[in-house]
Design a protein around this motif. Structure first.
Motif, short mmCIF file in Angstrom:
data_model
loop_
_atom_site.label_atom_id
_atom_site.label_comp_id
_atom_site.label_asym_id
_atom_site.label_seq_id
_atom_site.Cartn_x
_atom_site.Cartn_y
_atom_site.Cartn_z
N GLY A 131 -6.71 -0.23 7.65
CA GLY A 131 -5.76 -0.58 6.59
C GLY A 131 -4.36 -0.58 7.15
O GLY A 131 -4.02 -1.40 8.00
N GLN B 283 -8.39 -8.54 4.64
CA GLN B 283 -9.62 -7.83 4.95
C GLN B 283 -9.49 -6.32 4.72
O GLN B 283 -10.42 -5.68 4.26
CB GLN B 283 -10.03 -8.05 6.42
CG GLN B 283 -10.44 -9.46 6.75
CD GLN B 283 -9.23 -10.37 7.03
OE1 GLN B 283 -8.12 -9.90 7.22
NE2 GLN B 283 -9.47 -11.67 7.02
N HIS B 284 -8.35 -5.72 5.12
CA HIS B 284 -8.24 -4.27 5.13
C HIS B 284 -7.08 -3.71 4.29
O HIS B 284 -6.90 -2.51 4.24
CB HIS B 284 -8.08 -3.76 6.57
CG HIS B 284 -9.18 -4.21 7.47
ND1 HIS B 284 -10.48 -3.74 7.36
CD2 HIS B 284 -9.19 -5.08 8.50
CE1 HIS B 284 -11.23 -4.31 8.29
NE2 HIS B 284 -10.47 -5.12 8.98
N GLY B 285 -6.27 -4.56 3.69
CA GLY B 285 -5.14 -4.08 2.90
C GLY B 285 -4.01 -3.58 3.78
O GLY B 285 -3.90 -3.93 4.94
N GLY B 286 -3.16 -2.75 3.21
CA GLY B 286 -2.05 -2.15 3.95
C GLY B 286 -0.70 -2.77 3.67
O GLY B 286 0.33 -2.16 3.96
N GLN B 287 -0.68 -3.98 3.12
CA GLN B 287 0.60 -4.65 2.86
C GLN B 287 1.44 -3.89 1.85
O GLN B 287 2.66 -3.82 1.97
CB GLN B 287 0.38 -6.09 2.39
CG GLN B 287 1.66 -6.89 2.25
CD GLN B 287 2.39 -7.08 3.57
OE1 GLN B 287 1.79 -7.42 4.59
NE2 GLN B 287 3.70 -6.86 3.57
N SER B 288 0.81 -3.25 0.86
CA SER B 288 1.57 -2.52 -0.15
C SER B 288 2.31 -1.32 0.47
O SER B 288 3.42 -0.99 0.04
CB SER B 288 0.67 -2.07 -1.30
OG SER B 288 -0.34 -1.20 -0.82
N SER B 289 1.71 -0.68 1.47
CA SER B 289 2.38 0.43 2.15
C SER B 289 3.60 -0.07 2.92
O SER B 289 4.67 0.55 2.88
CB SER B 289 1.44 1.15 3.11
OG SER B 289 0.43 1.81 2.39
N SER C 143 -8.10 4.78 3.47
CA SER C 143 -9.18 4.05 4.12
C SER C 143 -9.80 4.80 5.27
O SER C 143 -10.86 4.46 5.74
CB SER C 143 -8.66 2.70 4.63
OG SER C 143 -8.18 1.94 3.56
N PRO D 258 -4.11 -7.93 5.86
CA PRO D 258 -4.10 -7.60 4.43
C PRO D 258 -5.31 -8.11 3.65
O PRO D 258 -5.81 -7.41 2.77
CB PRO D 258 -2.81 -8.26 3.91
CG PRO D 258 -1.97 -8.48 5.11
CD PRO D 258 -2.92 -8.66 6.25
N LEU E 239 -1.29 -5.68 10.59
CA LEU E 239 -2.07 -5.58 9.34
C LEU E 239 -2.93 -6.81 9.18
O LEU E 239 -2.54 -7.91 9.58
CB LEU E 239 -1.13 -5.51 8.14
CG LEU E 239 -0.14 -4.35 8.05
CD1 LEU E 239 0.74 -4.53 6.82
CD2 LEU E 239 -0.87 -3.05 7.98
N GLU F 282 -1.29 -16.45 1.33
CA GLU F 282 -1.37 -15.04 1.73
C GLU F 282 -1.62 -14.97 3.24
O GLU F 282 -2.49 -15.65 3.78
CB GLU F 282 -2.51 -14.33 0.99
CG GLU F 282 -2.64 -12.87 1.36
CD GLU F 282 -3.83 -12.20 0.70
OE1 GLU F 282 -3.90 -10.96 0.77
OE2 GLU F 282 -4.70 -12.88 0.14
#
Length: 152
Positions: free
Chosen positions: A18, A64-70, A2, A62, A60, A117
């Motif tokens: 992210g 709006q910007h993601g990052g939870q998977s990391s 990102s 998540p 995070l 979520e």
């Protein structure tokens, strides 16, 4: 990705947007032992570094910007007992901090959607340096390395 990568823990890049971080703390322990001496103050003898801990804090968003998977990947690496390299900066001015173990990951999720979520996830990752020989390969000297380094 990102955005620009400010730091990476193994394959997990901390980015500007992210999976980012907003705080980093470090604790290095280098104790001294007290040696009793007759008729004077106790003398101090340095016994060498015993541990180094790093804490990475971030938030995070998540949805709006993601990052939870990391973050989930880091938790999986912790559960698998993986040792990961910590680096910061870029290819030109980067710093290799060494190999670290993941001691803990704390999450504080809040502001949930109707589907459960989390919209906000505050986290802290606690790392501990894996060992003094972070080169990854075998070392000459083994237990004698500190003594051999005196002559090198």
């Amino acid at each position: 990705m990102s955005g620009p990568t400010a730091m990476a823990l193994g394959p997990y890049a901390f980015e500007a947007i992210g999976f980012g971080y907003d705080g980093l703390s470090r604790k290095v322990q280098t104790p001294w032992a007290e040696v009793k001496v007759a008729q004077t103050l106790d003398q101090l003898q340095w016994v060498g570094p015993t541990s180094e801990e790093v804490s990475i804090k971030g938030v995070l968003f998540p949805a709006q910007h993601g990052g939870q998977s990391s973050l989930d990947g880091i938790i999986a690496a912790a559960n698998a007992g993986q040792v990961l390299m910590l680096v910061s900066g870029d290819a030109t001015l980067g710093t290799i901090h060494g190999r670290f173990t993941i001691q803990s990951v704390d999450e504080d999720k809040s502001y949930f959607t109707a589907y459960g979520e989390a919209r906000r996830n505050s986290y802290t990752i606690t790392l501990k340096r894996y060992g003094q020989n972070d080169s990854g390969g075998g070392s000459t000297g083994g237990i004698l390395s500190p003594i051999l380094n005196l002559f090198g």
